[in-house]
Design a protein around this motif. Sequence first.
Motif, PDB file in Angstrom:
ATOM      1  N   SER A   1       0.830  -1.211   0.000  1.00  0.00           N
ATOM      2  CA  SER A   1       0.000   0.000   0.000  1.00  0.00           C
ATOM      3  C   SER A   1       0.860   1.256   0.000  1.00  0.00           C
ATOM      4  N   LYS A   2       1.873   1.267  -0.891  1.00  0.00           N
ATOM      5  CA  LYS A   2       2.770   2.421  -0.918  1.00  0.00           C
ATOM      6  C   LYS A   2       2.119   3.605  -1.618  1.00  0.00           C
ATOM      7  N   THR A   3       1.277   3.314  -2.608  1.00  0.00           N
ATOM      8  CA  THR A   3       0.590   4.390  -3.316  1.00  0.00           C
ATOM      9  C   THR A   3      -0.893   4.252  -3.066  1.00  0.00           C
ATOM     10  N   LYS A   4      -1.644   5.298  -3.394  1.00  0.00           N
ATOM     11  CA  LYS A   4      -3.089   5.219  -3.213  1.00  0.00           C
ATOM     12  C   LYS A   4      -3.704   4.199  -4.164  1.00  0.00           C
ATOM     13  N   PHE A   5      -3.023   3.947  -5.297  1.00  0.00           N
ATOM     14  CA  PHE A   5      -3.561   2.968  -6.246  1.00  0.00           C
ATOM     15  C   PHE A   5      -3.575   1.576  -5.648  1.00  0.00           C
TER      16      PHE A   5
ATOM     17  N   ALA B   1      -3.699   0.755  -2.512  1.00  0.00           N
ATOM     18  CA  ALA B   1      -4.726   0.648  -1.470  1.00  0.00           C
ATOM     19  C   ALA B   1      -6.096   0.500  -2.105  1.00  0.00           C
TER      20      ALA B   1
END
Lengths: 496, 101
Positions: free
Chosen positions: A162-166, A168
């Motif tokens: 979950s490093k980017t909002k994508f 997540a």
Amino acid sequence: MSAFASSISSILDHIISSIPLFKPELTLMIAFVCSIICSLFVDKIWKFSSFIITITGLLISLYFLLGQHQLFIGQSGFFEMIKIDQLSILSRIIISISTLCITFFIQQRFSNQIRPIGDLYAVLITATLGLHLLTLSSNWLLIFIAIETVSISSYVMVGYFSKTKFEAEAAMKYVLFGSICAAVMLYGLSLIYGFTGNLNFDSSQHIQGLIEAPKIMCSMAFLFLLTGIGFKLSFAPFHVWSPDVYQGAPTPITAYLSTVPKIGALVLLSRLLASWTDSPFYYSEFLTTITIIIAIATMLIGNLAALKQKDMKRMMAYSSIGHTGILLMVALVYVQHDIDVLLFYLTIYALMNIAVFLFIDQLEQGIGSTKIESYAGLGKKHPLLFVCFSILLISLIGLPPTAGFIGKLLVFSKVFEQYQVVNEVSLLVLLIVGALTSVISLFYYFKIPLQAFLRENQTVVDLPKFNIFLISIAVSISIIVVILGIYPSLLLNFLK
Amino acid sequence: MITLTHFLVVSAFIFCIGLYAVLAKKNAIMILVGIELMINAAILNFVAFGKYDKINYGGQIFALFAIVLAAAAVAVGLAIILNVYRYYKTVNPDQIRELKD
């Protein structure tokens, strides 16, 4: 209670005598526990420990699987809960080997992450365990547990970084869609259990119950059931999650999701179709018709939607939906127990997809984008990489001299044989749609070599640094794909 | 006298309520609640049918496993939704749509 006391020793004897059948899975369970312990305590001292444990566990499990080949064919254990046959052994071998590739992929790709990835290996082993169970059983209880095991571990894998909002967002869409499908499937299972009073779907009591069940309720229960399987296989209309999840998830995880769970789910669907579509009753016809309709819709939707994609990972998601349509054709073929056709296509499909995602990932690392346009002009700088990439794409289309062609040829000829036997128009339509969509797929797959070799690059791109190990895996897979295209008997003889 | 039909009607109602909660999505947590209702409807069915399966108790066992699996799936789902909230400051699925065609 006293009625059970007398039979308890014989029950225990039966359970103990079935343990040897379960050795590959037991190994995975032990590896899972060890890998969790290592990621908690040992990884701080030696960061490769959980990786080594995972690889060792998978290899030992593979060794036991190869041993099962001679010893246990046709046996069943744990009160008919698991059944060992040729199909389950070979498909588990394919699953284990693909998972090994993915494990190396994850290790090479994420080893320099700040967040420790020891737990990811543990989750990967759990998913593999679930898939093993899925190919072993014809009992609804074990199948539901297996499907949920695979699903829950896949949710964790997608949302792990979950490093980017994508990432997540992809994980959230996946978990909500997946849980809804599982709940609907569970309701369908409860209805089927009500009709039959039995949880083993190839037992005679089960078939008898289905014959006597009210038609409308039974058809509804089947549709509910197909919802759950459809989610795992991502066929239409339950495919909507897959483009979003494939695009959002980290590429090694996408490579896993697009190949390995499909093998398990397809083996399950083939078994189900084989045991339920053999009879002359209405539900057999209903199931066959619905599968054919789903296959046609899946091929059309996947391939037509792929045409307008600009993102490589999203395009691969639609392409794998298109391939699911052909996998459904393979499942229909399995009704005649053509195990080699089924497994040949599954093996080739897994190999091609893993290699394509290896290339996508390496290019993403180098140029920082998965847009197809960003490959412009790179073909002249990296001829070997893009030649192999193009070979894989040709194989995905199904053109000779690649293994993809042989796979499609075998499937189409088997379906045509069946058409000649039963003379049903729907099978002919299925064949025509299959051939047409293969032509359509030519247009979007060839965008990549077109961009890479024929377009000039306007901006100067730094030469990306590639991971030699991963590239060499992908290159050797492309060579294997060509070799199997010329000598398919190498693999077919093994799968017989 | 409560018969099998009563159980089935109640479970069908619960299933429909769950399905409505899922389809009228405004909040991811409410969707999870809806999923839970659907699973519980199925569990009710299993236990009701299990009464007629005196030899293996398949329905009862299935119900137990289904409860555990539902709890596991919801735990993972909640963790993931929490992650989403950190990025988007909302859990309304209608507003979380960066990934699309």
